[in-house]
Motif scaffolding. Sequence first.
Motif, short mmCIF file in Angstrom:
data_model
loop_
_atom_site.label_atom_id
_atom_site.label_comp_id
_atom_site.label_asym_id
_atom_site.label_seq_id
_atom_site.Cartn_x
_atom_site.Cartn_y
_atom_site.Cartn_z
N THR B 8 46.39 52.08 48.62
CA THR B 8 46.30 52.95 49.27
C THR B 8 46.12 54.44 48.08
N SER B 9 46.10 55.88 49.31
CA SER B 9 45.87 56.81 47.88
C SER B 9 47.56 56.96 47.66
N ASP B 10 48.49 56.76 48.61
CA ASP B 10 49.72 57.16 48.18
C ASP B 10 50.23 56.42 47.42
N GLU B 11 50.23 57.33 46.43
CA GLU B 11 50.90 57.10 44.63
C GLU B 11 52.31 57.08 44.61
N ALA B 12 53.37 57.79 46.06
CA ALA B 12 54.96 57.99 45.52
C ALA B 12 55.30 56.64 46.09
N ILE B 13 54.59 55.25 46.99
CA ILE B 13 55.40 54.04 46.51
C ILE B 13 55.48 53.96 45.11
N THR B 14 54.19 53.76 45.08
CA THR B 14 54.52 53.20 43.40
C THR B 14 54.57 53.50 42.27
N GLU B 32 46.44 50.86 39.94
CA GLU B 32 46.23 51.77 41.70
C GLU B 32 44.59 51.27 41.95
N ALA B 33 43.91 51.18 43.19
CA ALA B 33 43.12 50.30 43.33
C ALA B 33 42.12 51.55 44.00
N SER B 34 42.53 52.24 44.50
CA SER B 34 42.18 52.39 46.26
C SER B 34 41.08 53.44 45.86
N ASN B 35 40.40 53.34 44.37
CA ASN B 35 39.20 54.18 44.33
C ASN B 35 38.89 53.25 42.68
N LEU B 36 38.78 52.26 43.20
CA LEU B 36 38.38 51.00 42.21
C LEU B 36 37.21 50.31 43.33
N ASN B 37 36.54 49.56 42.03
CA ASN B 37 35.84 49.84 43.19
C ASN B 37 35.89 47.79 43.84
N ILE B 38 36.13 47.72 45.17
CA ILE B 38 36.57 45.97 45.68
C ILE B 38 35.93 45.80 46.53
N GLY B 39 34.45 45.03 45.98
CA GLY B 39 34.17 44.77 47.23
C GLY B 39 34.77 43.48 47.98
N HIS B 40 34.59 42.66 49.18
CA HIS B 40 34.58 41.79 50.19
C HIS B 40 34.52 40.82 49.57
N CYS B 41 34.61 39.08 49.76
CA CYS B 41 34.48 38.23 49.93
C CYS B 41 33.36 38.49 49.80
N ILE B 42 32.53 37.48 49.46
CA ILE B 42 31.28 37.21 50.34
C ILE B 42 30.70 36.01 51.00
N GLY B 43 31.92 34.74 50.36
CA GLY B 43 31.92 34.03 51.06
C GLY B 43 31.29 32.54 50.05
N CYS B 44 30.28 33.27 48.87
CA CYS B 44 29.47 32.02 48.23
C CYS B 44 30.22 30.94 47.97
N ASN B 45 31.41 30.68 47.64
CA ASN B 45 31.82 29.70 47.13
C ASN B 45 31.99 28.60 45.74
N TYR B 46 31.29 29.64 45.16
CA TYR B 46 30.73 29.55 43.88
C TYR B 46 32.20 29.65 43.24
#
Lengths: 216, 168
Positions: B8-14, B32-46
């Motif tokens: 979340t972008s709410d850093e009061a919790i952290t 703090e991951a709200s602005n990080l670049n984290i995509g979804h799992c693409i299911g490639c099984n690699y």
Amino acid sequence: MHVLIINASPRVKQYSNTDKILGAFTKGLSEEGATFSQYELSDRRSWDEIRNAYYENDNILIAMPLFVECVPGILMEFLETLKSKNDGTKVSFILQGGFYEASQLRCGETYLEMLAKNLGLEYAGTLVKGGNFGIRLAEGEARDKQVEPFKEMGVEFAREGSFFSPKCKAFAGPELFPLPVRIMVGMAFKFAMPSYFTKASKAFGAKKPLNYRPYK
Amino acid sequence: MIVIVNTTSDEAITDTIKQQLAVCKVEAEIIEASNLNIGHCIGCNYCWLKTPGECAVKDDYEEILKKIVHADQLWVISDTALGFINHKGKNIFDRVIPIITMNLCFKKKEMRHVKRYKKNANVGLIFKGEADGDFLNRWMERVALNLGSKSLGAFKESEVKEALSCMC
Ligand SMILES: Cc1cc2nc3c(=O)[nH]c(=O)nc-3n(C[C@H](O)[C@H](O)[C@H](O)COP(=O)(O)O)c2cc1C
């Protein structure tokens, strides 16, 4: 009957187990005279088109792989962009997973019923089926044979308009395996499967063993 | 060590968590991951078949995964959507799959994957927004079963004190 089908797997269509399942399922639909259009969430370029289709169709089927006990992240991302409908639109789901027992899919199934409500759609049931991991590792006839039973479910869905019939419910198979089966299959997991998986892994070009620890 | 991923972008919790963890002297990595670049799992099984243990999606999740494998607890802080956690929170769970191997076994009558590392982190969730707490608790139990660890529970943002009592 016309059905809007959304494949919610993030895996590209060519490799998606859900797609192969839908291939058999839609054969059953067509046999009963039902029509359908199918979209893939893995193709983000089509999201606008899928959104339009969601608003225009009143009979929606979302098919997906179970991802960590619930819906895949990519499906949440897509759904978060939709407005709830509240116009009597029906939604049904196909929820398929890797593990074999039906019990593994029940938590996800519970969510899908909640999801229908949260989208303002009328819930028309979930077709639940495990044991599908191997579809992508199989080819040709062996693969066709694995997904064949879904054709019958397509017929049933075209006739009933939902997945509530006893036939669809029974399709999930046993909730758990009985102890003797667990012992036998457990032995296979321990002694036979690792070498089969290692072979599959080599075919993928793996240079490390399956249990390799890159970060320790 | 505790890993806390705030999507979340709410850093009061952290901030609240940080203060309390300093008092009870618990080692933690707060991301703090709200602005990080984290995509979804693409299911490639690699992560199972091609590069065992390593995710093929090269984004900001990799650094988080490296921390998770050493953690005793993994907490995800997530906004909710449609009665569940939103996609940012779910992606953190979907992308954790490299910590288990493709091999199978039976645990408590059900099929599971064999762990890649000796021990997997216990998992907890703090959610912000409308959701069914009972369902999220049930889901977290299932997540933990899959990882061969324990669920620490799903807590509303307003129950962060209860969540903290599991950390300290
Ligand atoms: C990130 C991830 C999480 C998964 N979680 C589960 C799970 O919790 N239970 C299960 O039975 N299968 C799980 N699976 C297996 C998939 O549901 C299964 O392989 C499915 O057939 C994949 O369909 P697809 O090729 O259309 O994506 C998971 C797979 C991935 C990649």
